[in-house]
Design a protein around this motif. Structure first.
Motif, PDB file in Angstrom:
ATOM      1  N   LYS A 173       0.866  -1.327  -0.052  1.00 29.15           N
ATOM      2  CA  LYS A 173       0.077  -0.053   0.046  1.00 29.15           C
ATOM      3  C   LYS A 173       0.865   1.292   0.040  1.00 29.15           C
ATOM      4  O   LYS A 173       0.573   2.046  -0.534  1.00 29.15           O
ATOM      5  CB  LYS A 173      -1.045   0.065   1.266  1.00 29.15           C
ATOM      6  CG  LYS A 173      -1.757   1.247   1.256  1.00 29.15           C
ATOM      7  CD  LYS A 173      -2.968   0.967   2.360  1.00 29.15           C
ATOM      8  CE  LYS A 173      -3.961   2.134   2.338  1.00 29.15           C
ATOM      9  NZ  LYS A 173      -4.785   2.096   3.477  1.00 29.15           N
ATOM     10  N   ASP A 174       1.766   1.350   0.964  1.00 25.97           N
ATOM     11  CA  ASP A 174       3.039   2.366   0.683  1.00 25.97           C
ATOM     12  C   ASP A 174       3.634   2.665  -0.382  1.00 25.97           C
ATOM     13  O   ASP A 174       4.072   3.692  -0.690  1.00 25.97           O
ATOM     14  CB  ASP A 174       3.979   2.212   1.982  1.00 25.97           C
ATOM     15  CG  ASP A 174       3.255   2.153   3.288  1.00 25.97           C
ATOM     16  OD1 ASP A 174       2.166   2.873   3.694  1.00 25.97           O
ATOM     17  OD2 ASP A 174       4.190   1.683   4.319  1.00 25.97           O
ATOM     18  N   CYS A 175       3.663   1.551  -1.425  1.00 30.40           N
ATOM     19  CA  CYS A 175       4.361   1.724  -2.630  1.00 30.40           C
ATOM     20  C   CYS A 175       3.049   2.184  -3.921  1.00 30.40           C
ATOM     21  O   CYS A 175       3.439   1.808  -5.108  1.00 30.40           O
ATOM     22  CB  CYS A 175       5.061   0.392  -3.055  1.00 30.40           C
ATOM     23  SG  CYS A 175       6.586   0.176  -1.904  1.00 30.40           S
ATOM     24  N   GLY A 176       2.070   2.357  -3.181  1.00 27.85           N
ATOM     25  CA  GLY A 176       1.088   2.756  -4.327  1.00 27.85           C
ATOM     26  C   GLY A 176       0.290   1.408  -5.148  1.00 27.85           C
ATOM     27  O   GLY A 176      -0.236   1.557  -6.033  1.00 27.85           O
ATOM     28  N   GLY A 177       0.512   0.110  -4.339  1.00 24.59           N
ATOM     29  CA  GLY A 177       0.178  -1.113  -4.894  1.00 24.59           C
ATOM     30  C   GLY A 177       1.234  -1.778  -5.713  1.00 24.59           C
ATOM     31  O   GLY A 177       0.979  -2.839  -6.217  1.00 24.59           O
ATOM     32  N   LEU A 178       2.464  -1.115  -5.875  1.00 22.48           N
ATOM     33  CA  LEU A 178       3.694  -1.509  -6.639  1.00 22.48           C
ATOM     34  C   LEU A 178       3.929  -2.971  -5.866  1.00 22.48           C
ATOM     35  O   LEU A 178       4.413  -2.886  -4.909  1.00 22.48           O
ATOM     36  CB  LEU A 178       4.330  -0.607  -6.839  1.00 22.48           C
ATOM     37  CG  LEU A 178       5.420  -1.335  -8.060  1.00 22.48           C
ATOM     38  CD1 LEU A 178       4.761  -1.053  -9.136  1.00 22.48           C
ATOM     39  CD2 LEU A 178       6.814   0.096  -8.121  1.00 22.48           C
ATOM     40  N   HIS A 179       4.061  -3.944  -6.720  1.00 27.92           N
ATOM     41  CA  HIS A 179       4.891  -5.102  -5.839  1.00 27.92           C
ATOM     42  C   HIS A 179       5.328  -6.135  -6.946  1.00 27.92           C
ATOM     43  O   HIS A 179       5.337  -5.753  -8.365  1.00 27.92           O
ATOM     44  CB  HIS A 179       3.899  -6.104  -5.258  1.00 27.92           C
ATOM     45  CG  HIS A 179       2.732  -6.423  -5.695  1.00 27.92           C
ATOM     46  ND1 HIS A 179       1.778  -5.645  -6.406  1.00 27.92           N
ATOM     47  CD2 HIS A 179       2.295  -7.647  -5.851  1.00 27.92           C
ATOM     48  CE1 HIS A 179       0.668  -6.288  -6.905  1.00 27.92           C
ATOM     49  NE2 HIS A 179       0.997  -7.542  -6.647  1.00 27.92           N
ATOM     50  N   PHE A 180       6.062  -7.462  -6.932  1.00 27.07           N
ATOM     51  CA  PHE A 180       6.611  -8.263  -7.985  1.00 27.07           C
ATOM     52  C   PHE A 180       6.505  -9.585  -7.500  1.00 27.07           C
ATOM     53  O   PHE A 180       6.146  -9.838  -6.231  1.00 27.07           O
ATOM     54  CB  PHE A 180       8.220  -7.824  -8.258  1.00 27.07           C
ATOM     55  CG  PHE A 180       9.022  -8.171  -6.935  1.00 27.07           C
ATOM     56  CD1 PHE A 180       9.544  -9.282  -6.813  1.00 27.07           C
ATOM     57  CD2 PHE A 180       9.064  -6.874  -6.180  1.00 27.07           C
ATOM     58  CE1 PHE A 180      10.132  -9.467  -5.873  1.00 27.07           C
ATOM     59  CE2 PHE A 180      10.050  -7.369  -4.987  1.00 27.07           C
ATOM     60  CZ  PHE A 180      10.634  -8.607  -4.656  1.00 27.07           C
ATOM     61  N   LEU A 181       6.590 -10.485  -8.480  1.00 24.18           N
ATOM     62  CA  LEU A 181       6.669 -11.838  -8.282  1.00 24.18           C
ATOM     63  C   LEU A 181       7.936 -12.523  -9.041  1.00 24.18           C
ATOM     64  O   LEU A 181       8.172 -12.189 -10.095  1.00 24.18           O
ATOM     65  CB  LEU A 181       5.385 -12.534  -9.006  1.00 24.18           C
ATOM     66  CG  LEU A 181       5.211 -14.123  -9.223  1.00 24.18           C
ATOM     67  CD1 LEU A 181       5.229 -14.706  -8.096  1.00 24.18           C
ATOM     68  CD2 LEU A 181       4.249 -14.502 -10.053  1.00 24.18           C
ATOM     69  N   ALA A 182       8.616 -12.934  -8.248  1.00 21.85           N
ATOM     70  CA  ALA A 182       9.940 -13.546  -8.627  1.00 21.85           C
ATOM     71  C   ALA A 182       9.801 -15.093  -8.597  1.00 21.85           C
ATOM     72  O   ALA A 182       9.335 -15.609  -7.598  1.00 21.85           O
ATOM     73  CB  ALA A 182      10.927 -13.105  -7.830  1.00 21.85           C
ATOM     74  N   ILE A 183      10.043 -15.746  -9.810  1.00 21.36           N
ATOM     75  CA  ILE A 183      10.140 -17.143  -9.760  1.00 21.36           C
ATOM     76  C   ILE A 183      11.669 -17.595  -9.744  1.00 21.36           C
ATOM     77  O   ILE A 183      12.378 -17.062 -10.530  1.00 21.36           O
ATOM     78  CB  ILE A 183       9.523 -17.796 -11.159  1.00 21.36           C
ATOM     79  CG1 ILE A 183       8.033 -17.280 -11.137  1.00 21.36           C
ATOM     80  CG2 ILE A 183       9.473 -19.351 -11.271  1.00 21.36           C
ATOM     81  CD1 ILE A 183       7.146 -17.491 -10.249  1.00 21.36           C
ATOM     82  N   GLN A 184      12.161 -18.634  -8.964  1.00 22.58           N
ATOM     83  CA  GLN A 184      13.442 -18.714  -8.888  1.00 22.58           C
ATOM     84  C   GLN A 184      13.365 -20.567  -8.965  1.00 22.58           C
ATOM     85  O   GLN A 184      12.512 -20.746  -8.303  1.00 22.58           O
ATOM     86  CB  GLN A 184      14.145 -18.310  -7.431  1.00 22.58           C
ATOM     87  CG  GLN A 184      14.330 -16.873  -7.512  1.00 22.58           C
ATOM     88  CD  GLN A 184      14.673 -16.284  -6.022  1.00 22.58           C
ATOM     89  OE1 GLN A 184      14.021 -16.261  -5.135  1.00 22.58           O
ATOM     90  NE2 GLN A 184      15.968 -16.052  -6.097  1.00 22.58           N
ATOM     91  N   GLY A 185      14.556 -20.785  -9.140  1.00 24.64           N
ATOM     92  CA  GLY A 185      14.849 -22.254  -9.205  1.00 24.64           C
ATOM     93  C   GLY A 185      15.038 -22.694  -7.752  1.00 24.64           C
ATOM     94  O   GLY A 185      14.694 -24.024  -7.396  1.00 24.64           O
ATOM     95  N   ASP A 186      15.581 -21.881  -7.058  1.00 26.97           N
ATOM     96  CA  ASP A 186      16.078 -22.228  -5.580  1.00 26.97           C
ATOM     97  C   ASP A 186      15.956 -20.863  -4.806  1.00 26.97           C
ATOM     98  O   ASP A 186      16.553 -19.768  -5.098  1.00 26.97           O
ATOM     99  CB  ASP A 186      17.344 -22.745  -5.533  1.00 26.97           C
ATOM    100  CG  ASP A 186      17.559 -23.225  -4.039  1.00 26.97           C
ATOM    101  OD1 ASP A 186      17.123 -22.879  -3.003  1.00 26.97           O
ATOM    102  OD2 ASP A 186      18.898 -23.660  -3.914  1.00 26.97           O
ATOM    103  N   LEU A 187      15.223 -20.745  -3.654  1.00 24.27           N
ATOM    104  CA  LEU A 187      14.751 -19.659  -2.927  1.00 24.27           C
ATOM    105  C   LEU A 187      16.216 -19.198  -2.244  1.00 24.27           C
ATOM    106  O   LEU A 187      16.288 -17.748  -2.025  1.00 24.27           O
ATOM    107  CB  LEU A 187      13.872 -19.834  -1.718  1.00 24.27           C
ATOM    108  CG  LEU A 187      12.533 -19.890  -2.281  1.00 24.27           C
ATOM    109  CD1 LEU A 187      11.437 -19.911  -1.010  1.00 24.27           C
ATOM    110  CD2 LEU A 187      11.792 -18.986  -3.004  1.00 24.27           C
ATOM    111  N   ASP A 188      17.107 -20.065  -2.193  1.00 18.90           N
ATOM    112  CA  ASP A 188      18.548 -19.409  -1.580  1.00 18.90           C
ATOM    113  C   ASP A 188      19.319 -18.942  -2.585  1.00 18.90           C
ATOM    114  O   ASP A 188      20.351 -18.439  -2.135  1.00 18.90           O
ATOM    115  CB  ASP A 188      19.200 -20.957  -0.991  1.00 18.90           C
ATOM    116  CG  ASP A 188      18.529 -21.458   0.205  1.00 18.90           C
ATOM    117  OD1 ASP A 188      17.781 -20.689   0.973  1.00 18.90           O
ATOM    118  OD2 ASP A 188      18.387 -22.577   0.538  1.00 18.90           O
TER     119      ASP A 188
END
Length: 206
Positions: A173-188
């Motif tokens: 909300k603080d970013c005006g609704g801006l966000h992202f989705l990142a797909i990774q092979g490994d979270l580490d």
């Protein structure tokens, strides 16, 4: 509108894809509401909007889209821009947004909330629009297309997880609704195989 747009696009050899990622159109409708519709003699405040852009009953996520693990994350906007540049060089799949067109200005040091998911790259077949947390049911909802919603993930509801989810939504909300989705092979790891820059906007009140 969809019928008219589809007919016009087909005549031009363009494949129309209904999507809430047409953000400039949504912002234009909101502007029209404020500057035109509310001043019309027949305007009735509080009328039910004509546009219904969200399915109130989210669907189960197809098995080929289910991630192995996921985590709430944040990246400075400068790092988000680096991921976006990878889209231009075809190193990762996904989609960006024209923030200049949308009139959104973000400082490079601003932390942008996102969701990191360890998953296979089948997400590229979806018109990904936004992610939101359903705090009452402890789940993440993925909005796709024009009105589709999936139950993207769930979590055990505890004071700690609820606090983290609330903080993530507050940051968005603080970013005006801006966000992202990142797909990774490994979270580490640090490398992304897919990256979407998303904007959670309320539907236009028309």
């Amino acid at each position: 509108m969809q019928t008219i747009i589809t007919k016009a696009c087909n005549e031009l050899g363009i494949k129309p894809i209904p999507s809430k990622r047409c953000l400039s159109l949504l912002l234009w409708l909101e502007e029209r509401y404020e500057t035109v519709y509310t001043r019309h003699p027949g305007f009735q405040k509080g009328s039910k909007p004509l546009l219904a852009l969200d399915n109130p009953f989210p669907m189960e996520l197809p098995e080929n889209l289910v991630g192995e693990k996921w985590a709430f994350v944040q990246l400075p906007f400068s790092a988000v821009q680096e991921e976006i540049s990878s889209l231009d060089t075809n190193l990762v799949f996904g989609a960006s947004l024209d923030l200049d067109l949308l009139g959104i200005e973000i400082d490079e040091k601003t932390l942008i909330p996102g969701l990191a998911v360890a998953s296979s790259p089948w997400m590229n077949g979806l018109e990904v629009c936004s992610i939101e947390v359903d705090l009452s049911r402890a789940r993440l909802l993925l909005s796709v297309g024009i009105s589709g919603r999936y139950i993207y993930a769930t979590y055990n509801k505890t004071p700690e997880t609820s606090s983290e989810a609330e903080a993530w939504e507050a940051a968005k909300k603080d970013c005006g609704g801006l966000h992202f989705l990142a797909i990774q092979g490994d979270l580490d790891g640090d490398d992304c195989v897919g990256f979407w820059l998303l904007l959670d906007l309320p539907p236009p009140p028309v």
